[in-house]
Design a protein around this motif. Structure first.
Motif, PDB file in Angstrom:
ATOM      1  N   UNK A  39      25.176  51.674  97.639  1.00 36.73           N
ATOM      2  CA  UNK A  39      25.683  51.907  96.597  1.00 36.73           C
ATOM      3  C   UNK A  39      24.412  53.147  95.872  1.00 36.73           C
ATOM      4  N   UNK A  40      23.316  52.804  96.074  1.00 36.11           N
ATOM      5  CA  UNK A  40      22.135  53.555  95.311  1.00 36.11           C
ATOM      6  C   UNK A  40      22.106  54.751  96.061  1.00 36.11           C
ATOM      7  N   UNK A  41      22.174  54.981  97.578  1.00 32.41           N
ATOM      8  CA  UNK A  41      22.179  56.431  98.198  1.00 32.41           C
ATOM      9  C   UNK A  41      23.350  57.027  97.826  1.00 32.41           C
ATOM     10  N   UNK A  42      24.589  56.379  97.929  1.00 30.71           N
ATOM     11  CA  UNK A  42      25.760  57.093  97.494  1.00 30.71           C
ATOM     12  C   UNK A  42      25.633  57.592  96.139  1.00 30.71           C
ATOM     13  N   UNK A  43      25.547  56.864  95.142  1.00 29.01           N
ATOM     14  CA  UNK A  43      25.203  57.664  93.972  1.00 29.01           C
ATOM     15  C   UNK A  43      24.379  58.547  93.813  1.00 29.01           C
ATOM     16  N   UNK A  61      26.112  42.596  90.951  1.00 27.26           N
ATOM     17  CA  UNK A  61      26.487  43.345  89.694  1.00 27.26           C
ATOM     18  C   UNK A  61      25.351  43.756  88.814  1.00 27.26           C
ATOM     19  N   UNK A  62      24.514  42.370  88.361  1.00 27.74           N
ATOM     20  CA  UNK A  62      23.479  42.495  87.367  1.00 27.74           C
ATOM     21  C   UNK A  62      22.277  42.988  88.267  1.00 27.74           C
ATOM     22  N   UNK A  63      21.955  42.559  89.341  1.00 28.75           N
ATOM     23  CA  UNK A  63      20.755  42.973  90.109  1.00 28.75           C
ATOM     24  C   UNK A  63      20.695  44.386  90.284  1.00 28.75           C
ATOM     25  N   UNK A  89      26.375  53.160  87.341  1.00 28.81           N
ATOM     26  CA  UNK A  89      27.116  53.560  88.466  1.00 28.81           C
ATOM     27  C   UNK A  89      27.115  52.562  89.524  1.00 28.81           C
ATOM     28  N   UNK A  90      25.633  52.470  90.221  1.00 29.91           N
ATOM     29  CA  UNK A  90      25.467  51.612  90.954  1.00 29.91           C
ATOM     30  C   UNK A  90      26.022  50.129  91.032  1.00 29.91           C
ATOM     31  N   UNK A  91      25.935  49.836  89.985  1.00 33.31           N
ATOM     32  CA  UNK A  91      26.362  48.317  89.555  1.00 33.31           C
ATOM     33  C   UNK A  91      27.841  48.311  89.680  1.00 33.31           C
TER      34      UNK A  91
END
Ligand code: FE2
Length: 333
Positions: free
Chosen positions: A282-286, A195-197, A172-174
């Motif tokens: 994105x990490x925090x949001x997810x 995307x990959x990171x 999801x973060x990706x």
């Protein structure tokens, strides 16, 4: 506990890395048996596996049974050209076209159909081998890349099956990070790194003990330090793998904050690359919008309220949060 390099080495033993020339199958198709024989002799001497077809019909019949890695195809056959074949197959099989033609119309037709290369006739063996070697190197790189991708997927799987609450998190973060990167018009190379990171960002969690990673209650200082160390652990274990180099800053720095209050290095402002900042948000949001062992998933409204509060504290870039909110309003993510 294995390092990622050790796991990779172990994985390599179970994977067929024998992408040598013998594994590259080349079909040679030319209406002249002599030309076919000369090319075949040359390629076989250089270690390639070949098959010869003096008509397009025979070539098509063989392809129905087994596809080659590449076709060396003459343009002019006795009664026609191979243009129709190229139009039908160039999208699914790499074709290197050979021809004596210098006619611009014919050359236009050939090059308008996604062939991978062109070899002028008469064929010089040095040029033939150079072109084939270049092409097969590209195939080998693609196959190695696919192998690395399979390895990464299995590593991510081992992380995510340990914790049902973070299952699917990296995917999801990706996906969220990729959408943000495209929304703010980063170039394609940056989008791919993000995307990959993002898929790899928590890979260092393989180094955190289950008793700490899955603990439901509050963590001791020592346990919290172990969790935080997944950033450095991931970085140190991936640093020896060349294919992971573009993603190292995301793996190490995705818990950094613009005001310097993050970890592991307390980076500030422009010290944190844009790619990392996107994955961090994105990490925090997810995390906020997913169910956790200690709380239900928060609503989008609450999640954005928290993100904007954190922006005011100096943690995040507001442009990235605004992009995320626009994508969320359009239901793109
Ligand atoms: Fe993390």
């Amino acid at each position: 506990m294995h390092t990622i390099s050790e796991l990779w080495e172990k994985q390599c033993k179970t994977i067929d890395f024998n992408h040598t020339k013998k594994n590259i199958l080349i079909y040679i198709s030319d209406d002249s048996q002599i030309v076919c024989s000369v090319i075949e002799k040359n390629l076989k001497e250089n270690g390639f596996t070949t098959e010869v077809f003096t008509t397009i019909e025979k070539l098509v019949d063989r392809i129905k049974i087994k596809k080659p890695d590449v076709i060396l195809l003459d343009f002019y056959f006795e009664e026609s050209t191979s243009l129709e074949f190229i139009q039908n197959y160039a999208q699914s099989i790499p074709i290197i076209c050979m021809s004596t033609t210098e006619n611009p119309d014919d050359l236009n037709l050939i090059f308008n159909n996604q062939i991978v290369d062109f070899i002028p006739k008469p064929i010089h063996s040095d040029i033939l081998c150079l072109k084939i070697n270049n092409f097969t190197r590209r195939i080998e790189q693609m196959k190695d890349f696919e192998t690395i991708q399979v390895f990464i997927d299995s590593l991510l799987y081992t992380i995510e099956i340990r914790d049902i609450y973070t299952r699917g998190h990296s995917e999801r973060v990706s996906c969220i990070s990729e959408h943000i990167a495209k929304y703010i018009s980063l170039d394609e190379q940056q989008v791919q790194i993000i995307k990959r990171g993002a898929l790899l960002h928590d890979i260092g969690k393989v180094g955190v003990r289950d008793s700490v990673l899955l603990k439901a209650g509050s963590l001791s200082n020592e346990e919290f330090a172990e969790i935080k160390n997944h950033t450095v652990f991931g970085y140190n274990t991936c640093i020896n793998l060349n294919s992971f180099h573009p993603y190292l800053s995301i793996i190490r720095s995705h818990h950094e904050k613009l005001d310097g209050s993050g970890y592991p290095d307390g980076l500030k402002g422009s010290e944190i690359p844009i790619e990392v900042q996107i994955v961090s948000i994105a990490d925090v949001f997810d995390a906020l919008t997913s169910k956790r062992v200690y709380r239900d998933a928060l609503s989008l409204e609450t999640a954005f309220k928290i993100l904007f509060e954190e922006y005011k504290k100096g943690f995040w870039d507001v442009e990235i949060i605004n992009a995320l909110r626009s994508l969320s309003e359009k239901k793109t993510i």
